[in-house]
Design a protein around this motif. Structure first.
Motif, PDB file in Angstrom:
ATOM      1  N   GLU A   1       0.812  -1.199   0.000  1.00 52.67           N
ATOM      2  CA  GLU A   1       0.000   0.000   0.000  1.00 52.67           C
ATOM      3  C   GLU A   1       0.857   1.264   0.000  1.00 52.67           C
ATOM      4  OE1 GLU A   1      -2.059   0.844   3.664  1.00 52.67           O
ATOM      5  OE2 GLU A   1      -0.262   0.539   4.850  1.00 52.67           O
TER       6      GLU A   1
ATOM      7  N   THR B   1      -6.845   2.016   2.886  1.00 54.67           N
ATOM      8  CA  THR B   1      -7.402   1.807   4.222  1.00 54.67           C
ATOM      9  C   THR B   1      -8.754   1.121   4.128  1.00 54.67           C
ATOM     10  OG1 THR B   1      -6.214   3.721   5.100  1.00 54.67           O
ATOM     11  CG2 THR B   1      -8.143   2.975   6.345  1.00 54.67           C
ATOM     12  N   ARG B   2      -9.600   1.566   3.212  1.00 51.79           N
ATOM     13  CA  ARG B   2     -10.919   0.950   3.026  1.00 51.79           C
ATOM     14  C   ARG B   2     -10.782  -0.490   2.513  1.00 51.79           C
ATOM     15  NH1 ARG B   2     -13.847   4.726  -0.839  1.00 51.79           N
ATOM     16  NH2 ARG B   2     -15.554   3.285  -0.532  1.00 51.79           N
TER      17      ARG B   2
ATOM     18  N   LYS C   1      -8.231  -2.557   2.991  1.00 49.21           N
ATOM     19  CA  LYS C   1      -7.739  -3.389   4.104  1.00 49.21           C
ATOM     20  C   LYS C   1      -8.873  -3.716   5.069  1.00 49.21           C
ATOM     21  CE  LYS C   1      -4.455  -0.617   5.340  1.00 49.21           C
ATOM     22  NZ  LYS C   1      -3.309  -0.006   6.019  1.00 49.21           N
ATOM     23  N   ARG C   2      -9.718  -2.744   5.362  1.00 51.61           N
ATOM     24  CA  ARG C   2     -10.852  -2.961   6.264  1.00 51.61           C
ATOM     25  C   ARG C   2     -11.772  -4.044   5.710  1.00 51.61           C
ATOM     26  NH1 ARG C   2     -13.260   2.094   6.353  1.00 51.61           N
ATOM     27  NH2 ARG C   2     -11.498   2.780   7.579  1.00 51.61           N
TER      28      ARG C   2
END
Length: 131
Positions: free
Chosen positions: A8, A16-17, A19-20
């Protein structure tokens, strides 16, 4: 559960989204900094599979947006040289599961590859700061 090496750009909202969503889908992430990894053409090439050279590039990278880099005009060798020299140009994320590698985040394709809790998610690879 799948173990994913996830390259990343630290601080990237889309990464971030992504990975979530992957974690919510039960996957284990080994997160790496895409910008600091010592890329070579040999280590980077497998992530792009049979996709065309222009799809290897992050369309929101400053040098692409200004037209300094024209992905459609680059040979495979020239593209790999440019991407290794300036990793901000690489379409992200890069993901690796075992020997299988992918570039970018198309939720339907990721779901078919490793499974997602929400395959209809709108978590793409476009930077929300530029769309």
């Amino acid at each position: 559960m799948t173990i994913i090496i996830f390259y990343e750009k630290p601080g990237c909202i889309s990464n971030t989204r992504q990975k979530r969503l992957l974690k919510a889908s039960g996957h284990l992430l080994r997160v790496r900094n895409l910008l600091e990894h010592p890329w070579t053409p040999e280590t980077l090439r497998p992530f792009f599979g049979d996709s065309p050279v222009n799809e290897w590039f992050n369309p929101t990278a400053p040098r692409v947006k200004t037209g300094e880099i024209l992905p459609n005009l680059l040979s495979e060798a020239d593209a790999l040289e440019a991407l290794c020299a300036d990793p901000i140009l690489i379409r992200r994320p890069l993901m690796q599961v075992g020997d299988s590698c992918r570039s970018g985040f198309d939720a339907a394709a990721v779901h078919a590859w490793i499974g997602l809790a929400d395959p209809a998610s709108d978590v793409g690879d476009a930077c929300p700061r530029t769309v």
